[in-house]
Design a protein around this motif. Sequence first.
Motif, PDB file in Angstrom:
ATOM      1  N   GLY A 287      73.765 -31.813  10.643  1.00 20.72           N
ATOM      2  CA  GLY A 287      74.116 -33.229  10.730  1.00 20.72           C
ATOM      3  C   GLY A 287      72.895 -34.144  10.838  1.00 20.72           C
ATOM      4  O   GLY A 287      71.816 -33.728  11.228  1.00 20.72           O
ATOM      5  N   HIS A 288      73.088 -35.419  10.410  1.00 19.37           N
ATOM      6  CA  HIS A 288      72.096 -36.486  10.598  1.00 19.37           C
ATOM      7  C   HIS A 288      70.769 -36.172   9.890  1.00 19.37           C
ATOM      8  O   HIS A 288      70.771 -35.474   8.896  1.00 19.37           O
ATOM      9  N   GLY A 289      69.632 -36.648  10.405  1.00 25.79           N
ATOM     10  CA  GLY A 289      68.334 -36.428   9.770  1.00 25.79           C
ATOM     11  C   GLY A 289      67.676 -37.730   9.355  1.00 25.79           C
ATOM     12  O   GLY A 289      68.347 -38.732   9.120  1.00 25.79           O
ATOM     13  N   HIS A 358      76.561 -29.971  14.593  1.00 21.49           N
ATOM     14  CA  HIS A 358      76.281 -31.162  15.390  1.00 21.49           C
ATOM     15  C   HIS A 358      76.104 -30.826  16.861  1.00 21.49           C
ATOM     16  O   HIS A 358      76.465 -29.736  17.306  1.00 21.49           O
ATOM     17  N   CYS A 359      75.534 -31.817  17.617  1.00 22.06           N
ATOM     18  CA  CYS A 359      75.512 -31.736  19.066  1.00 22.06           C
ATOM     19  C   CYS A 359      76.189 -33.003  19.576  1.00 22.06           C
ATOM     20  O   CYS A 359      76.145 -34.051  18.928  1.00 22.06           O
ATOM     21  N   ASN A 360      76.766 -32.904  20.734  1.00 15.60           N
ATOM     22  CA  ASN A 360      77.496 -34.027  21.294  1.00 15.60           C
ATOM     23  C   ASN A 360      76.609 -34.872  22.204  1.00 15.60           C
ATOM     24  O   ASN A 360      75.549 -34.427  22.645  1.00 15.60           O
ATOM     25  N   LEU A 388      84.109 -41.149  16.522  1.00 14.80           N
ATOM     26  CA  LEU A 388      83.368 -42.415  16.394  1.00 14.80           C
ATOM     27  C   LEU A 388      81.876 -42.142  16.255  1.00 14.80           C
ATOM     28  O   LEU A 388      81.208 -42.680  15.388  1.00 14.80           O
ATOM     29  N   LYS A 389      81.377 -41.278  17.119  1.00 12.45           N
ATOM     30  CA  LYS A 389      79.935 -40.974  17.142  1.00 12.45           C
ATOM     31  C   LYS A 389      79.479 -40.359  15.815  1.00 12.45           C
ATOM     32  O   LYS A 389      78.474 -40.771  15.244  1.00 12.45           O
ATOM     33  N   GLU A 390      80.250 -39.393  15.301  1.00  8.64           N
ATOM     34  CA  GLU A 390      79.816 -38.717  14.069  1.00  8.64           C
ATOM     35  C   GLU A 390      79.981 -39.624  12.845  1.00  8.64           C
ATOM     36  O   GLU A 390      79.172 -39.574  11.933  1.00  8.64           O
ATOM     37  N   ASN A 391      81.017 -40.457  12.843  1.00  4.87           N
ATOM     38  CA  ASN A 391      81.201 -41.362  11.708  1.00  4.87           C
ATOM     39  C   ASN A 391      80.183 -42.506  11.720  1.00  4.87           C
ATOM     40  O   ASN A 391      79.989 -43.178  10.713  1.00  4.87           O
TER      41      ASN A 391
HETATM   42 ZN   LIG Z   1      76.415 -35.389  14.893  1.00  2.00          ZN
END
Ligand SMILES: [Zn+2]
Length: 509
Positions: A287-289, A358-360, A388-391
């Motif tokens: 995830g992310h980056g 992912h990490c929370n 919400l956080k991941e989107n």
């Molecule tokens: Zn994430």
Amino acid sequence: MIRRKFINLLTTYLGTHLFKPLIFAKDITGYTGDRLKLIKDSATKEIVLLKKWDQYYISLNDFAKALNYGIFTNSAKRKAVLYVDRDKATFTADNSYVLLNNHVYQFTYEPIWHDSEIWVSAQILADVFTKYSSQKFLYNKTSKTLTINKKNVNISKVDISSRKNGYLIHVYANEKFPRKNVTIKEKKGWLYVDIVGGKVDRKSINRKIQSGLFSEIEAIQFSQMVSIAFKLRKSTVSKELIFDEESNDIYVNLQMNEEIPKEDIRNTELEEQRKEWLIDTIVIDPGHGGKDPGAVGYKKLYEKNIVLPVALKLGKMINKKIPDIKVVYTRKTDIFIPLWKRTKIANENKGKLFISLHCNGSVNKKVNGFETYFLSADKDDRAKSVVLKENESISFEGQSDRKRYEGINFILATMAQNAFIKQSQYLASVVQGALAKKLVANGMKNRGVKQGPFWVMVGATMPNILIEMGYISNKHEANFLKQKGNQTKIAQAIYNGIAQYKEQVESTI
Ligand SMILES: [Zn+2]
């Protein structure tokens, strides 16, 4: 939990006394008291209906019994074979592929396994036979009727099998054709079987063939006759027409001038189709980056910097232990990738599994634990903040990227994934279980399998899950997650889950 147990007990009781109940997770509304009218040769029979999503399901056993069709159920493999006249269809629980007369077709709603038998969506059953066989099943959902007819054809299907030094074409005829009405000729790489008075449904005849002498079969319907054309990979030496007096069927025996491998052509074709189901490509999505750090945790620990090494370790493990699997990464370095592009990469590489890592993070520093998600339009209340956080990643995307999400309805997106949701749910439970085996001993909490509308999973045409491997906002878990040895442990656990899933799924095909 207690309530679920009670419902199960209650329905078990009712089931043995009253009807066949169906209680699944929340996606099942179960038995509604509705019945399906089966109309055939102006006689009517009724069978029980079950409701799942917006579909009515019927027991294949009930259906076969009511209409005197043959059925064979393999409980160990959770498969059932239904014989309707000369057509044969194989249905497998939780599998969207239906095998009809040795050809594989994919449908949106999978059969389900309930009460030791296969249940099939009435709509799918009608579609399978109406579209691809000589049968015509008319299903009316509103009036809950299924009318069984035959199409106005006298040639129902064509089969090919290999013989020593040749091949045998089998034309299934429902009426007798005089010899003078049937001719064969070979022209420009095609073999034509012309039958005066022949009537076919092209869809049940036409197909491409992956291996052997033939590459394609195509029926051309004229008003006075049908011409069934076979595209040849090699030319033949001799051809002979054979009429079966008993069955009305017509055979064409083809001899070749060279030895042809003895393999049964239908088996090689099935083998090719089986390959489509094998888990041979896994897409790993850290995830992310780049400009999107993801959750920012204890002592400014970034989510993107934990998930990347875990992803690379997981990929290496897969490469080492199952070298036949191709591993595809959505990113291998610290770069930004829009969410929509991640599933695009997965689909373009024909991924068979999509694993998003992912990490929370939480403002409440006490919250801890690991959890695994599958895509759903519904979300558990507790999952809301995670969704919400991941989107949120979308806020790092440019204007043109963001436009891609406009007008996407999560309910429709989930419906489109229907065929994969059951598998995703199963994959999630196996991976979560494997993580629990390794992580609970390290003081981490098992938060279970959850569901939610994550953008990163929308559009994936394969089973897909999103793993939250712990809270980096929690001091204990942040310290755990940043250690290389522990990252290896997590990768190992995810690998174990994937391997278990692969073994289970592939043993059924
Ligand atoms: Zn994430």
